[in-house]
Scaffold this motif. Structure first.
Motif, PDB file in Angstrom:
ATOM      1  N   SER A   3       0.833  -1.212   0.000  1.00  0.00           N
ATOM      2  CA  SER A   3       0.000   0.000   0.000  1.00  0.00           C
ATOM      3  C   SER A   3       0.862   1.255   0.000  1.00  0.00           C
TER       4      SER A   3
ATOM      5  N   ARG B 238      -3.181   7.164  -4.666  1.00  0.00           N
ATOM      6  CA  ARG B 238      -4.544   7.552  -4.270  1.00  0.00           C
ATOM      7  C   ARG B 238      -5.439   7.738  -5.495  1.00  0.00           C
TER       8      ARG B 238
ATOM      9  N   LEU C 240      -6.444   4.347  -6.569  1.00  0.00           N
ATOM     10  CA  LEU C 240      -7.412   3.798  -5.621  1.00  0.00           C
ATOM     11  C   LEU C 240      -8.803   4.373  -5.843  1.00  0.00           C
TER      12      LEU C 240
ATOM     13  N   GLU D 201     -10.154   3.342  -9.365  1.00  0.00           N
ATOM     14  CA  GLU D 201     -10.546   1.927  -9.330  1.00  0.00           C
ATOM     15  C   GLU D 201     -11.881   1.768  -8.598  1.00  0.00           C
ATOM     16  N   THR D 202     -12.073   2.527  -7.538  1.00  0.00           N
ATOM     17  CA  THR D 202     -13.317   2.458  -6.767  1.00  0.00           C
ATOM     18  C   THR D 202     -14.505   2.912  -7.600  1.00  0.00           C
TER      19      THR D 202
ATOM     20  N   LEU E  83     -14.530   2.923   0.411  1.00  0.00           N
ATOM     21  CA  LEU E  83     -13.154   3.013   0.887  1.00  0.00           C
ATOM     22  C   LEU E  83     -13.044   3.070   2.409  1.00  0.00           C
TER      23      LEU E  83
END
Length: 134
Positions: free
Chosen positions: A15, A24, A27, A30-31, A50
Motif C-alpha cells: 500500500s 490515491r 485507488l 478503481e473504486t 473506501l
C-alpha cells in the motif's frame, strides 16, 4: 508469524508503493470503476466503499478530477450531489496500474510453477469474496 499477520504485513508493504498521490488516484479511480453498475456513483458511495469519511473521499475525488482521471457531473437524481465517472485518462491510468500489478506479481513469483500461481490466485479470489461478505 501467523498467516493473518503475514497477509496484513504484505498489504501494508504494497500500500506504500507507487507514489502517494498517484496511488490515491488509482485507488479512487478503481473504486469509481468498480461501482459503475450503480445508477450513479457519488462521493458518499466512494467514501463508503473506501471506509473513509465524506470529506476525505471528496478530497481524493477532487484530486482525481483535477488530474483528469475522473469527471464530476450534476446528479440527475439529486441536484445537490455530483455523479462521478471515469474519464478516458482514468481508464488508461487503470490499464497502466493493472499492467504494473501484473508485472510485479510475475517478478515476485518468477520461481513459482503455473500451478502455484493459479492456486494462489484461486485462494486470493476466495479470500476477497469472503471479505466482501463481512
Amino acid at each position: 508469524m501467523s498467516a493473518g499477520r503475514t497477509l496484513f504485513e504484505f498489504v501494508r508493504f504494497w500500500s506504500r508503493r507507487g507514489g502517494s498521490s498517484r496511488g490515491r488516484d488509482v485507488l479512487v479511480t478503481e473504486t469509481v470503476h468498480a461501482l459503475r453498475s450503480s445508477a450513479e456513483v457519488t462521493v458518499n458511495d466512494v467514501a463508503a466503499e473506501l471506509g473513509l469519511d465524506q470529506s476525505g473521499a471528496s478530497r481524493m475525488v477532487t484530486h482525481a478530477v483535477d488530474s483528469g482521471y475522473l469527471a464530476a457531473h450534476p446528479s440527475a437524481l439529486d441536484a445537490r450531489r455530483r455523479t462521478i465517472t471515469v474519464t478516458p485518462a482514468g481508464t488508461q491510468l487503470l490499464a497502466d496500474a493493472h499492467r504494473w500489478q501484473d508485472e510485479v506479481f510475475a517478478s515476485l513469483t518468477v520461481d513459482w510453477t503455473d500451478e502455484e500461481r493459479a492456486g494462489f490466485e484461486r485462494a486470493m479470489v476466495r479470500l476477497l469474496s469472503r471479505s466482501r461478505e463481512r
